[in-house]
Scaffold this active site. Structure first.
Site, PDB file in Angstrom:
ATOM      1  N   ASP A   4      31.637  24.094  12.997  1.00 63.46           N
ATOM      2  CA  ASP A   4      32.456  22.437  12.543  1.00 63.46           C
ATOM      3  C   ASP A   4      31.200  22.133  11.221  1.00 63.46           C
ATOM      4  O   ASP A   4      31.921  21.012  11.277  1.00 63.46           O
ATOM      5  CB  ASP A   4      32.350  21.482  13.723  1.00 63.46           C
ATOM      6  N   ASP A  30      29.540  21.829  17.151  1.00 65.46           N
ATOM      7  CA  ASP A  30      28.251  22.581  17.614  1.00 65.46           C
ATOM      8  C   ASP A  30      27.694  23.033  17.111  1.00 65.46           C
ATOM      9  O   ASP A  30      26.359  23.518  16.414  1.00 65.46           O
ATOM     10  CB  ASP A  30      28.982  24.046  18.419  1.00 65.46           C
ATOM     11  N   ASP A  55      35.489  18.439  18.487  1.00 65.92           N
ATOM     12  CA  ASP A  55      36.103  19.440  18.875  1.00 65.92           C
ATOM     13  C   ASP A  55      36.181  19.957  19.911  1.00 65.92           C
ATOM     14  O   ASP A  55      36.034  19.121  20.769  1.00 65.92           O
ATOM     15  CB  ASP A  55      34.423  20.294  18.020  1.00 65.92           C
ATOM     16  N   CYS A 101     -17.462  38.084  -2.007  1.00 64.76           N
ATOM     17  CA  CYS A 101     -16.495  38.079  -0.782  1.00 64.76           C
ATOM     18  C   CYS A 101     -15.722  36.708   0.003  1.00 64.76           C
ATOM     19  O   CYS A 101     -14.950  35.969   0.142  1.00 64.76           O
ATOM     20  CB  CYS A 101     -17.579  38.660   0.152  1.00 64.76           C
ATOM     21  N   CYS A 129       0.680  -0.994  -0.312  1.00 67.94           N
ATOM     22  CA  CYS A 129      -0.110   0.177   0.281  1.00 67.94           C
ATOM     23  C   CYS A 129       0.645   1.110  -0.157  1.00 67.94           C
ATOM     24  O   CYS A 129       0.266   2.253  -0.359  1.00 67.94           O
ATOM     25  CB  CYS A 129      -1.013  -0.027   1.605  1.00 67.94           C
TER      26      CYS A 129
END
Length: 826
Positions: free
Chosen positions: A722, A718, A513, A84, A16
């Protein structure tokens, strides 16, 4: 390009999902479509200039499935004619995520059906007002019908059909078994005839009773299977429903022919009924289990409050302006609104506290169980719980832009994505049903060719049809992924997609890091050394006095250290900042003015201050340990040295130790100098250090690690500075505390700044991958073993009934195995 997530109901197997994918991909303007059978969701990317949300929804519905939508009614004022109404409908339908819009001119109401993940009511209101009409804020009423309610309604429908099936199928099965085993004759004698007084043989009378019991099962319980089979065949994508409908329909049709033809052959009405009843039981339990698999998403969605108290300006009778609280739906909150959160209420939008103090429980977003104190200037996030005092906060992100909405969207997209390991199961599922139909036809022909009677050949063919289970194959991967990612969301670990989770399970190297990742990202005073008879506290206090007016990070660290120790910071005069060297100032200590100089060696040299002897040795030691050294002098004499360092995070050492225990190699990539990098590496236990690396070169270093043969490489940073290294790594992990940029760029985001989440993420990925492998093994093993068994007629005349039960159990086993992840302790 735009992207939307569509909830879909009515799918019964992986075929499906494949059929819906084909239909959507053929739609002009749709550039990509992925359907998750287990999660019952479709991820669609499209060009809004070529195709609208409503057209995409219609394509899904035309294929025989449904898209449950949320609905809301808004009062509209200012309309004067039908034009409208047409204008409003046309403008609203153009909005992203809006599937339907209709205006009732008589009662001046706008009815909107929309996807909550892609549309905001505030945008609808703004669109109506832009074309010259108004939606009264306080008069707005909402009648919401969420997709989750539609899914619950579908489960309730399956339950009703299951109950009806069992009520009629079980007596039919009991009656047929009693006759076949001779129990009726034993209880009522050999001349038992339920329709005594009529000229009808007793076996024919029992057959009519069986027919009467089976008919409601075929008509009511079996209707969805026959209906879906027709649609599947019409779309050229035969699915599980075709197998069930054929299996039950053939047994019922053959038995009806025997009964109506006056033959003395055996009938299989109870088989036709039990096939549908047992598979309905399995489908009902499967639907409930899939609901538990996606419970994490529902809990996240449930965090968002329905209404909020917003401050509005009001003109008083005396003509003065004051403020009043207006309770309104959260969909109508706008950026800049001031909102009140009382104790026990949830925050309605991302914002900044402007008044009040409280503790806020952010556990469902960050995974952190300890409430965080909030005061003016602090950020608050939508969905978090205000525990104590009242807060006033200004909304800065609302609706689908909030952190909570981003988290929900990310988890939904990740759960809806397909992992590479699923490709094999998808390829098999695509040919599975046609292959089973062929095997059933060959089984029927082979038994006839071997000289068996027509009845035996039919029953064995039906057994093959019913015992085959494409559902187990279709559910094996997505259910495990859904549960694993949901578990991650509860822990504050967000996977960007299924591929990220699969890659994380194979990580053998983690590169960190340094600044802001392994360390706290700002310098801190680690040691104060006094010279010439001065006291260490006096040196720190004088240095802080001189540095108080400086904005340099090192100066701020010195001032913070002095304040933390409650040292007196004296006022200074003639402050002068000397870029690249330090500061000078005059301080009145003991009512006597003294000239202070605080800075580096260049400043001391310029002031004619000697740095030698014991002072030189102590300073050299600090430098060897990777400390940044700040020197302090008073009246031309060196009085002390202050060692500063970007201190490691408190949990960094534990994180690295956990990774080592899992056999993962750790390395630090940093642009800092080698001595500082080695000092941090020693403190936290990192095995290798690559220092003085420019950000642009970090990606090359990661690529080198990828060719070292240690396994997949994860880069922890971060999420912003990096970015090249994160992109190069097999898995990019951002320790971001929910930062928007990190959520959007990283493969894995740790919503709380706790490095221990790295090991948790890898553990969760490994557990999920193991669950997927187990599920796929069971699905393949089940079909490889039982389809031939059914074809060989091992189960005799009760083969179809046993096959139906086995088919239901196979899917439930796969889902149950996946749900075990919810109880995993990480």
């Amino acid at each position: 390009m735009s992207a939307i997530e569509l909830p879909i109901t009515g799918m019964t197997c992986a075929n499906c999902a494949s059929a819906i994918e084909r239909v959507l991909r053929k739609t002009p303007g749709v550039t990509g479509a992925t359907v998750n059978f287990a999660g019952e969701r479709a991820s669609v990317t499209f060009d809004p200039a070529q195709v609208s949300t409503s057209q995409i929804v219609e394509r899904v519905r035309a294929a025989g499935y449904d898209v449950p939508l949320a609905r809301i009614e808004l009062p509209v004022v200012g309309m004067t004619c039908a034009n409208c109404a047409n204008t409003i409908e046309r403008v609203v339908k153009r909005l992203s995520g809006v599937a339907e819009a209709s205006v009732n001119l008589a009662n001046e109401r706008l009815s909107v059906a929309y996807l909550p993940s892609a549309a905001r009511i505030a945008e609808v209101v703004a669109a109506v007002r832009k074309v010259g009409y108004d939606v009264p804020t306080q008069a707005t009423t909402a009648d919401r019908a969420s997709p989750q309610e539609a899914e619950r309604a579908e489960v309730a429908d399956r339950q009703r059909r299951m109950v009806v099936g069992l009520i009629f199928a079980l007596p039919a099965f009991a009656l047929s078994m009693s006759r076949d085993l001779g129990l009726l004759a034993a209880l009522f004698g050999p001349n038992f005839a339920p329709m005594a007084g009529h000229q009808m043989p007793e076996h024919v009378a029992i057959n009519w009773i069986l027919f009467a019991l089976t008919l409601p099962v075929q008509v009511y319980t079996g209707w969805p299977y026959y209906q879906h089979s027709y649609r599947a065949l019409r779309n050229g994508a035969p699915n599980m429903d075709v197998l069930v409908a054929l299996g039950s329909g053939v047994a019922f049709g053959y038995s009806a022919l025997v009964l109506l033809g006056g033959s003395n052959g055996h009938v299989y009405f109870e088989t036709a009924a039990m096939i549908l009843a047992l598979i309905s039981v399995g489908k009902y339990l499967e639907a409930r289990a899939k609901g538990r698999a996606s419970a994490a998403i529902e809990r996240l969605i449930g965090l968002a409050p329905q209404t909020a108290r917003v401050l509005r300006r009001r003109d008083s009778i005396q003509g003065e302006a004051d403020e009043e609280e207006v309770e309104m739906p959260v969909e109508q909150i706008a950026v800049g609104d001031v909102i009140i959160a009382r104790p026990g209420e949830r925050i309605a939008a991302d914002g900044i506290v402007i008044a009040g103090r409280s503790a806020v429980d952010e556990s469902m977003i960050t995974g952190e169980s300890v409430p965080r104190d909030k005061q003016p200037g602090d950020p608050v996030a939508a969905g978090t719980l205000n525990k104590e005092g009242a807060l006033r906060y200004e909304a800065v992100r609302v609706g689908k832009d909030t952190t909570l909405a981003q988290v929900i969207r990310l988890v939904e997209q990740a759960q809806g994505s397909k992992a590479p390991i699923q490709a094999m199961a998808d390829r098999i599922s695509a040919v599975f049903v046609p292959a089973v139909l062929a095997i059933a036809a060959l089984t029927f022909a082979a038994w006839l060719w071997l000289g068996s009677d027509f009845e035996r050949a039919v029953i064995n063919a039906v057994s093959v049809l019913v015992i085959a289970c494409p559902c187990a194959l279709g559910l094996a991967t997505p259910t495990a992924l859904m549960v694993g990612m949901g578990k991650g969301a509860e822990l504050g670990i967000l996977f960007r997609n299924s591929a990220a989770l699969e890659q994380a399970a194979q990580v053998g190297v983690v590169a960190f890091d340094k600044t802001g990742t392994l360390t706290q990202g700002k310098p801190a005073v680690t040691e104060v050394i006094a010279f010439g008879g001065a006291a260490a506290e006096s040196v720190l206090a004088l240095a802080a006095s001189a540095e108080r007016n400086s904005e340099h990070p090192l100066a701020q660290a010195v001032v913070e250290a002095a304040e933390a120790r409650r040292l007196p910071i004296a006022p200074v005069e003639r402050f002068q900042a000397l870029p690249g060297r330090g500061v000078t100032a005059v301080v009145a200590n003991d009512s006597t003015p003294h000239l202070l100089a605080v800075g580096n060696f260049k400043l001391m040299q310029a002031q004619g201050i000697a740095v030698d002897g014991r002072a030189g040795q102590d300073i050299a030691r600090l430098q060897a340990e990777g400390r940044t050294v700040m020197l302090a002098a008073m009246d031309g004499r060196l009085i002390g040295a202050i060692g500063l360092m970007d201190a490691p995070r408190p949990e960094a050492q534990a994180c690295v130790a956990e990774l080592k225990r899992r056999g993962i190699f750790t390395v630090m990539l940093t642009g800092d100098n080698a001595r500082a990098a080695q000092a941090v590496a020693r403190d936290v236990g990192v095995e290798a250090v690559v220092a003085e690396v420019l950000p642009a070169d970090k990606a090359a270093r990661v690529a080198a690690l990828q060719t070292a043969g240690r396994g997949k490489v994860a880069m922890v940073g971060d999420g912003i500075n990096d970015a090249p290294a994160l992109a190069q790594a097999d898995v990019g992990i951002a320790v971001a505390a929910g930062a928007d940029a990190a959520i959007e760029t990283a493969d894995i985001t740790l919503m709380r700044s706790d490095l221990r989440g790295v090991a948790q993420a890898i553990d969760l990925a490994r557990l999920t991958a193991r669950g997927i492998r187990q599920n796929l093994f069971w699905a393949f093993f089940y079909n490889a073993l039982l389809i031939p068994t059914a074809a060989l007629g091992v189960f005799q005349q009760y083969g179809p009934i046993l096959a139906a039960g086995a088919m239901a159990l196979s899917s439930l086993f796969v889902i149950g195995n996946s749900l075990r992840l919810r109880r995993a302790r990480l």
